[in-house]
Enzyme design. Structure first.
Site, PDB file in Angstrom:
ATOM      1  N   GLU A 104       0.624  -0.767  -0.115  1.00  0.00           N
ATOM      2  CA  GLU A 104       0.008   0.192  -0.206  1.00  0.00           C
ATOM      3  C   GLU A 104       0.393   1.377   0.061  1.00  0.00           C
ATOM      4  O   GLU A 104       2.128   0.860   0.568  1.00  0.00           O
ATOM      5  CB  GLU A 104      -1.124  -0.320   1.130  1.00  0.00           C
ATOM      6  CG  GLU A 104      -1.903  -1.542   1.158  1.00  0.00           C
ATOM      7  CD  GLU A 104      -3.037  -0.909   1.938  1.00  0.00           C
ATOM      8  OE1 GLU A 104      -4.097  -1.569   2.290  1.00  0.00           O
ATOM      9  OE2 GLU A 104      -2.893  -0.391   3.657  1.00  0.00           O
ATOM     10  N   CYS A 117       4.011   8.915   0.900  1.00  0.00           N
ATOM     11  CA  CYS A 117       4.036   7.691   2.280  1.00  0.00           C
ATOM     12  C   CYS A 117       4.316   6.520   1.339  1.00  0.00           C
ATOM     13  O   CYS A 117       3.248   5.767   0.611  1.00  0.00           O
ATOM     14  CB  CYS A 117       3.064   7.560   3.000  1.00  0.00           C
ATOM     15  SG  CYS A 117       3.347   7.026   4.455  1.00  0.00           S
ATOM     16  N   CYS A 124       6.296  -6.665   7.123  1.00  0.00           N
ATOM     17  CA  CYS A 124       7.493  -5.670   8.006  1.00  0.00           C
ATOM     18  C   CYS A 124       7.920  -7.036   8.601  1.00  0.00           C
ATOM     19  O   CYS A 124       7.100  -8.004   9.474  1.00  0.00           O
ATOM     20  CB  CYS A 124       7.056  -4.918   8.996  1.00  0.00           C
ATOM     21  SG  CYS A 124       7.649  -3.949   9.680  1.00  0.00           S
ATOM     22  N   CYS A 128       6.169  -4.595  15.818  1.00  0.00           N
ATOM     23  CA  CYS A 128       5.637  -3.360  16.284  1.00  0.00           C
ATOM     24  C   CYS A 128       4.337  -4.098  16.831  1.00  0.00           C
ATOM     25  O   CYS A 128       2.773  -3.923  15.861  1.00  0.00           O
ATOM     26  CB  CYS A 128       6.010  -1.818  16.451  1.00  0.00           C
ATOM     27  SG  CYS A 128       7.532  -1.831  16.037  1.00  0.00           S
ATOM     28  N   CYS A 131       1.872  -1.833  15.809  1.00  0.00           N
ATOM     29  CA  CYS A 131       1.111  -1.166  13.967  1.00  0.00           C
ATOM     30  C   CYS A 131       0.201  -2.419  13.412  1.00  0.00           C
ATOM     31  O   CYS A 131       0.962  -3.472  13.088  1.00  0.00           O
ATOM     32  CB  CYS A 131       2.435  -1.516  13.684  1.00  0.00           C
ATOM     33  SG  CYS A 131       2.586  -0.514  11.658  1.00  0.00           S
ATOM     34  N   GLY A 183       7.060  -1.817   5.948  1.00  0.00           N
ATOM     35  CA  GLY A 183       8.460  -2.276   6.177  1.00  0.00           C
ATOM     36  C   GLY A 183       9.198  -1.669   6.987  1.00  0.00           C
ATOM     37  O   GLY A 183       9.095  -0.048   7.260  1.00  0.00           O
ATOM     38  N   GLU A 184      10.699  -1.616   7.455  1.00  0.00           N
ATOM     39  CA  GLU A 184      11.549  -0.731   7.733  1.00  0.00           C
ATOM     40  C   GLU A 184      12.652  -0.878   6.458  1.00  0.00           C
ATOM     41  O   GLU A 184      13.095  -1.464   6.739  1.00  0.00           O
ATOM     42  CB  GLU A 184      12.127  -1.766   8.574  1.00  0.00           C
ATOM     43  CG  GLU A 184      13.625  -1.759   9.438  1.00  0.00           C
ATOM     44  CD  GLU A 184      13.980   0.033   9.772  1.00  0.00           C
ATOM     45  OE1 GLU A 184      14.493   0.992   9.047  1.00  0.00           O
ATOM     46  OE2 GLU A 184      13.045   0.025  11.269  1.00  0.00           O
ATOM     47  N   SER A 215      11.704   7.049   8.263  1.00  0.00           N
ATOM     48  CA  SER A 215      11.558   6.837   9.866  1.00  0.00           C
ATOM     49  C   SER A 215      12.098   5.739  10.185  1.00  0.00           C
ATOM     50  O   SER A 215      11.824   4.399   9.089  1.00  0.00           O
ATOM     51  CB  SER A 215      10.573   6.604   9.507  1.00  0.00           C
ATOM     52  OG  SER A 215       9.982   6.264  11.135  1.00  0.00           O
ATOM     53  N   SER A 237      11.077   5.935  15.110  1.00  0.00           N
ATOM     54  CA  SER A 237       9.935   5.451  15.594  1.00  0.00           C
ATOM     55  C   SER A 237       9.777   4.604  16.800  1.00  0.00           C
ATOM     56  O   SER A 237      10.525   4.268  17.131  1.00  0.00           O
ATOM     57  CB  SER A 237       9.557   4.119  14.910  1.00  0.00           C
ATOM     58  OG  SER A 237       8.007   3.449  14.560  1.00  0.00           O
ATOM     59  N   PHE A 238       9.725   5.921  17.915  1.00  0.00           N
ATOM     60  CA  PHE A 238      10.618   6.243  18.814  1.00  0.00           C
ATOM     61  C   PHE A 238       9.976   5.613  20.457  1.00  0.00           C
ATOM     62  O   PHE A 238       9.406   3.947  20.953  1.00  0.00           O
ATOM     63  CB  PHE A 238      11.735   7.198  19.579  1.00  0.00           C
ATOM     64  CG  PHE A 238      12.249   7.281  20.688  1.00  0.00           C
ATOM     65  CD1 PHE A 238      13.210   6.856  20.544  1.00  0.00           C
ATOM     66  CD2 PHE A 238      11.973   8.189  21.894  1.00  0.00           C
ATOM     67  CE1 PHE A 238      14.339   6.771  21.991  1.00  0.00           C
ATOM     68  CE2 PHE A 238      12.794   7.986  23.386  1.00  0.00           C
ATOM     69  CZ  PHE A 238      14.073   7.364  22.669  1.00  0.00           C
ATOM     70  N   HIS A 239       8.812   6.039  20.663  1.00  0.00           N
ATOM     71  CA  HIS A 239       7.474   5.937  21.129  1.00  0.00           C
ATOM     72  C   HIS A 239       7.214   4.911  22.694  1.00  0.00           C
ATOM     73  O   HIS A 239       6.866   5.343  22.962  1.00  0.00           O
ATOM     74  CB  HIS A 239       6.674   4.478  20.341  1.00  0.00           C
ATOM     75  CG  HIS A 239       6.323   4.644  19.134  1.00  0.00           C
ATOM     76  ND1 HIS A 239       5.497   5.641  18.518  1.00  0.00           N
ATOM     77  CD2 HIS A 239       6.860   4.112  17.712  1.00  0.00           C
ATOM     78  CE1 HIS A 239       6.597   6.065  17.382  1.00  0.00           C
ATOM     79  NE2 HIS A 239       6.986   4.787  16.934  1.00  0.00           N
ATOM     80  N   ASN A 314      -3.816   5.213  15.585  1.00  0.00           N
ATOM     81  CA  ASN A 314      -5.004   4.941  15.152  1.00  0.00           C
ATOM     82  C   ASN A 314      -5.626   3.481  14.967  1.00  0.00           C
ATOM     83  O   ASN A 314      -4.676   2.758  14.235  1.00  0.00           O
ATOM     84  CB  ASN A 314      -4.640   5.380  13.601  1.00  0.00           C
ATOM     85  CG  ASN A 314      -3.890   6.588  12.896  1.00  0.00           C
ATOM     86  OD1 ASN A 314      -4.190   8.057  13.474  1.00  0.00           O
ATOM     87  ND2 ASN A 314      -2.586   6.787  12.716  1.00  0.00           N
ATOM     88  N   CYS A 357      -1.136   6.555   9.589  1.00  0.00           N
ATOM     89  CA  CYS A 357      -0.286   6.110  10.344  1.00  0.00           C
ATOM     90  C   CYS A 357      -0.503   4.671  11.036  1.00  0.00           C
ATOM     91  O   CYS A 357      -1.093   4.620  12.523  1.00  0.00           O
ATOM     92  CB  CYS A 357       0.635   7.279  11.199  1.00  0.00           C
ATOM     93  SG  CYS A 357       2.350   6.557  11.059  1.00  0.00           S
TER      94      CYS A 357
END
Length: 381
Positions: A104, A117, A124, A128, A131, A183-184, A215, A237-239, A314, A357
């Protein structure tokens, strides 16, 4: 004994080849050496500046040369399977790539920019827990052509090519790229690098390096390479502000914890007041959104030119988390702002089409983990 290089089956796709790769491909197809540099520049501009996919339309090339190109090459981009438009104007494309896999891509229009994006992997590997994309197993890396091809697909849809009537210096509906899709990116470094070098080439798509943001969840060994070999803006991508919480939210933290990640960021050669590192922080109710989390975050990033991008969570089917209350997000943002850091709260976009996101997921991944399964994964930690 020298083993001859195996030739690719069928015509070679020119999309995704670097300038050097394109030159080598044209040379191997029979382009005279004295013409290679010129022909490379011409073909490059037809593909990336003019958006042409048919060799016959390359009118400044002699007809026999166009025939040679058509016999040896194709100009192929991902196939658009579906296109959804949100009530806020966000566009989500489901595109099919080689092997029948689907990813996507999301275009987000704003008053001063248009951001695409882009995905870098099918699925992935990071899992996470907050996500949606992370609930889909990694299938494979995307090629450079499949990555830059997403930009070409979006420009097709936006009518941004001269062949569609857009002037050469069009108003740039697509002005920014963020590698924040599926993905990373740093687990697919070489292909991401080559795709972004193509996107930044001044004789083609011509995006400024400062309008491209990569990112990462924290692949520490590749962070310095990002500055040296790509030179784009960096987002993390800390969080979470403790290893205990981040281990659950972003499992890569078990390999490269907060201390190791922050050390790499403090040494990041491109970090400056004019090129700040963005810390992405998804706001999860009663998980990472306390005043103490905000104060701890400020202490952690001290000495790093940074801004904190707060992302209201989200929600997606089966998610074990909830979005922090708006009042709580504002209080968190105020603490960061008063400490001297920019703390914009990202406006959720495209939620009605699952384009926000953390919501991207390939339609080929039909199995949906239940809430209980996801919570069990988190508990196993």
């Amino acid at each position: 004994m020298t083993i001859p290089r195996k030739l690719p089956e069928g015509p070679t796709n020119l999309v995704g080849l670097t300038r050097d790769g394109l030159a080598e491909a044209l040379r191997a197809a029979g382009t005279p050496e004295r013409q290679v540099k010129m022909r490379t520049g011409q073909v490059w501009q037809w593909i990336y500046e003019k958006g042409v996919r048919d060799f016959e339309a390359m009118t400044n090339l002699a007809k026999p040369y166009r025939t040679l190109l058509a016999e040896n090459f194709v100009i192929a981009v991902p196939e658009v399977v579906s296109r959804n438009v949100s009530t806020d104007g966000t566009r989500k494309y489901l595109v099919r790539i080689a092997g029948g896999h689907e990813v996507e891509v999301v275009y987000i229009p704003e008053t001063d920019r248009g951001t695409l994006c882009v995905s870098s992997q099918v699925g992935c590997t990071l899992t996470c827990s907050f996500c949606h994309t992370g609930t889909q197993k990694l299938v494979r890396n995307l090629t450079a052509g499949e990555i830059v091809g997403q930009i070409l697909v979006a420009r097709d849809d936006l009518g941004e090519w001269p062949v569609q009537g857009a002037p050469k210096n069009e108003t740039r509906l697509l002005s920014n790229v963020v590698l924040m899709g599926m993905g990373e990116p740093l687990y697919n470094f070489d292909n991401v690098r080559d795709a972004m070098k193509i996107a930044m080439d001044p004789e083609g798509i011509s995006l400024s390096r400062r309008r491209i943001t990569l990112s990462t969840s924290g692949v520490v060994p590749e962070i310095a390479r990002t500055a040296a070999e790509i030179g784009c803006m960096l987002a993390i991508s800390f969080h979470a502000t403790t290893d205990e919480v981040r281990d659950k939210l972003v499992p890569i933290n078990r390999k490269w914890n907060i201390e190791k990640l922050l050390k790499a960021l403090k040494e990041y050669p491109k970090a400056s007041n004019s090129e700040r590192i963005t810390f992405e922080y998804v706001m999860l109710k009663d998980v990472n959104d306390s005043d103490e989390d905000a104060r701890r975050l400020i202490r952690l990033i001290e000495g790093i030119p940074a801004k904190i991008n707060l992302i209201p969570f989200n929600e997606w089917p089966g998610s074990p988390y909830q979005r922090s209350d708006w009042k709580r997000i504002k209080a968190f943002a105020d603490i960061i702002y008063k400490a001297g850091y920019a703390s914009p709260i990202r406006t959720p976009r495209g939620e009605d089409i699952m384009a926000a996101c953390g919501q991207l997921k390939s339609a080929t991944e039909r199995a949906r983990k239940s809430r209980a399964e996801i919570e069990a994964d988190i508990a196993r930690g």
